[in-house]
Design a protein around this motif. Structure first.
Motif: not given
Length: 544
Positions: A83-88, A108-112
């Motif tokens: 899941i790349p960091e900017n996915t959502f 990645p720690k900023n995923t959400f």
């Protein structure tokens, strides 16, 4: 709804014209990838997308960038690996996200971070995640439900969950993790079989049993210590060993007593105090006492067995420990037991919280969170030292019985020999049986935990409260109360007590001869042989 249709692929034009579509379900359609560059290009109103049970491997920002009105995204049971960091980043209205049962190894720690203001429900359960970063959930201040089932969190910390002030439901792999989110109203699993969300001891049977076992263990051993101090010992060194054994077993009763006390203290609010309790000095102290008691008891039983083995199997040898040797052996056993119990407390970086792995502070079985050194140490104790001690006891008693049986073959009185053999068999059987009843379940649990077999928590609770103290509770009976010499001495004490209560008036009214021949006496009283002989000849016992 296109569920369970064999749609292995979709083209970019599949959904042309569906400008008003709000709900799309494609469950179990064998879909391998979503159309590029944007899945929602022709469905701008889509707010619910269910893609459960497909074979999707890729998910990124370009696929979801036009799904701006999406509120529910269900992607469980797919094959997503990354899941790349900017996915959502474009899903600013997303309230529910389910990524469970995929193959995600790293987030990645900023995923959400981009959905932090809207997301209320997040499920990333059953992914082979190698690490949960402390800041993974720090932005999710509105989150109400978080599912982390099936995920190991080796470096779990309280600060991971504190920013989520609105979190009301959380789901972990193990009950122990619940103590790191004490502010959450509902945590599952809500018990490990020993403790529950509310109480240190999960059910009423355990709460009552811990007090009963504590009383039986303490009272039985203190009674034996007192009685052996009052009566004359046939073998002073052996009696000293038994009293030392009772002292060691009594510590197990003390351990159970304190478990009962802290269960009462935390009643109804255990989860709020669970982390502090398991990391407290009190928990480590009583865990130390339980380990000290069990190991000293095992070593002493092995020593007593070997001593008895030498006396019975080699009756004419001079291998008899003297007073000095016995004192040295007893001191060495206590020192070794103390070292075994204290070593895990000396270096927390190496052993971790060795005794605080559960609410009852006893390191019964291993888990993946346990440090390798601690796991190896407990394995060496339970499957090494204790298993060898049990085998020595079992084999020694078998050899002793065989030796007694062989000696009895030449006995002339067959009835007497049969009675003796039955008595010896029963006694030896119960000694070995009690040891087996105590240690075999512990050996099995330890072995299964090393093989990473899932062990129900209820089994652990029964072993700690019932099985572990069995030897401590039964040792006074097996090694003292059932011995013929001890029973005879107790009878003598009772006779003396009864004789002291014969009134002085009755004694004065009787002659010296009738005292021995006619006065009713306690049933257990037997005059010495020389007095019986004198009475038959008519001689005066006082003059004699």
């Amino acid at each position: 709804m296109l569920d369970h249709n064999p749609l292995s692929s979709l083209s970019q034009d599949t959904f042309i014209g569906l400008q008003s579509l709000m709900y799309l379900s494609m469950v179990g359609t064998s879909l391998q990838q979503l159309p590029h560059p944007s899945f929602c290009q022709h469905m701008p109103a889509l707010d619910w997308l269910d893609l459960e049970g497909n074979q999707i491997q890729t998910l990124n920002y370009s696929i979801l960038k036009t799904c701006r009105r999406l509120e529910v995204l269900l992607l469980m049971d797919n094959q997503i690996r990354r899941i790349p960091e900017n996915t959502f980043q474009s899903l600013w209205r997303l309230t529910e996200l389910n990524l469970s049962s995929n193959r995600i190894r790293e987030l990645p720690k900023n995923t959400f971070k981009s959905v932090s203001k809207s997301l209320l429900k997040l499920d990333i359960s059953h992914n082979p995640l190698l690490r949960i970063h402390p800041s993974h959930f720090s932005h999710l201040t509105h989150l109400q439900s978080l599912a982390l089932e099936g995920i190991e969190i080796p470096d779990i910390q309280t600060k991971m969950f504190l920013p989520m002030k609105n979190l009301s439901h959380i789901y972990f792999k193990t009950f122990q993790y619940c103590s790191y989110a004490p502010h959450v109203r509902s945590c599952k699993p809500n018990t490990d079989g020993i403790s529950s969300f509310e109480d240190l001891l999960a059910n009423m049977v355990l709460r009552v049993s811990v007090w009963v076992m504590a009383f039986i263990t303490c009272f039985g051993n203190l009674f034996v210590i007192g009685m052996r101090s009052l009566i004359r010992a046939e073998n002073n060194l052996h009696a000293a060993c038994i009293k030392v054994l009772c002292c060691a077993d009594c510590l197990m009763g003390v351990y159970l007593f304190f478990i009962g006390v802290f269960d009462v203290k935390f009643r109804g609010q255990y989860n709020r105090n669970a982390l502090l309790w398991m990391e407290s000095v009190e928990c480590r102290t009583i865990g130390f006492l339980a380990m000290l008691s069990s190991e000293v008891s095992v070593l002493l039983l092995t020593y007593l067995t070997l001593e008895k083995f030498l006396v019975i199997v080699f009756p004419f040898s001079n291998l008899r420990p003297g007073k000095l040797q016995t004192v040295v052996v007893l001191a060495s056993i206590w020192l070794l037991g103390f070292i075994i119990a204290a070593v895990p407390l000396m270096n927390e970086d190496v052993f971790g919280n060795y005794y605080g792995r559960n609410g009852v502070c006893f390191p019964l079985h291993s888990d993946r969170q346990e440090k390798p050194t601690a796991k190896g140490y407990s394995t060496g104790i339970f499957l090494g030292l204790n298993l060898v001690a049990f085998l020595v006891i079992a084999l020694s008693y078998s050899s002793m019985f065989y030796s007694i049986y062989k000696t009895g073959i030449n006995a002339t009185d067959m009835r007497s020999r049969l009675h003796t053999d039955v008595a010896v068999t029963n006694r030896f059987f119960f000694i070995v049986f009690s040891d087996a009843l105590c240690w075999i379940p512990i050996f099995l649990v330890k072995l299964l935990s090393l093989l990473e077999v899932e062990i129900p928590g209820t089994i652990s609770s029964w072993i700690v409260i019932f099985i572990l103290p069995i030897n401590s509770a039964l040792n006074p009976i097996l090694y003292t109360l059932t011995t013929s010499f001890f029973r005879e001495q107790v009878e003598v004490l009772l006779c003396r007590w009864q004789r002291r209560h014969i009134s002085k008036k009755d004694r004065k009214s009787l002659t010296s001869s009738t005292i021995f021949m006619e006065t009713p006496r306690p049933p257990c009283y037997q005059p010495p042989a020389y007095l019986q002989q004198l009475s038959l000849t008519g001689a005066d016992p006082h003059n004699a």
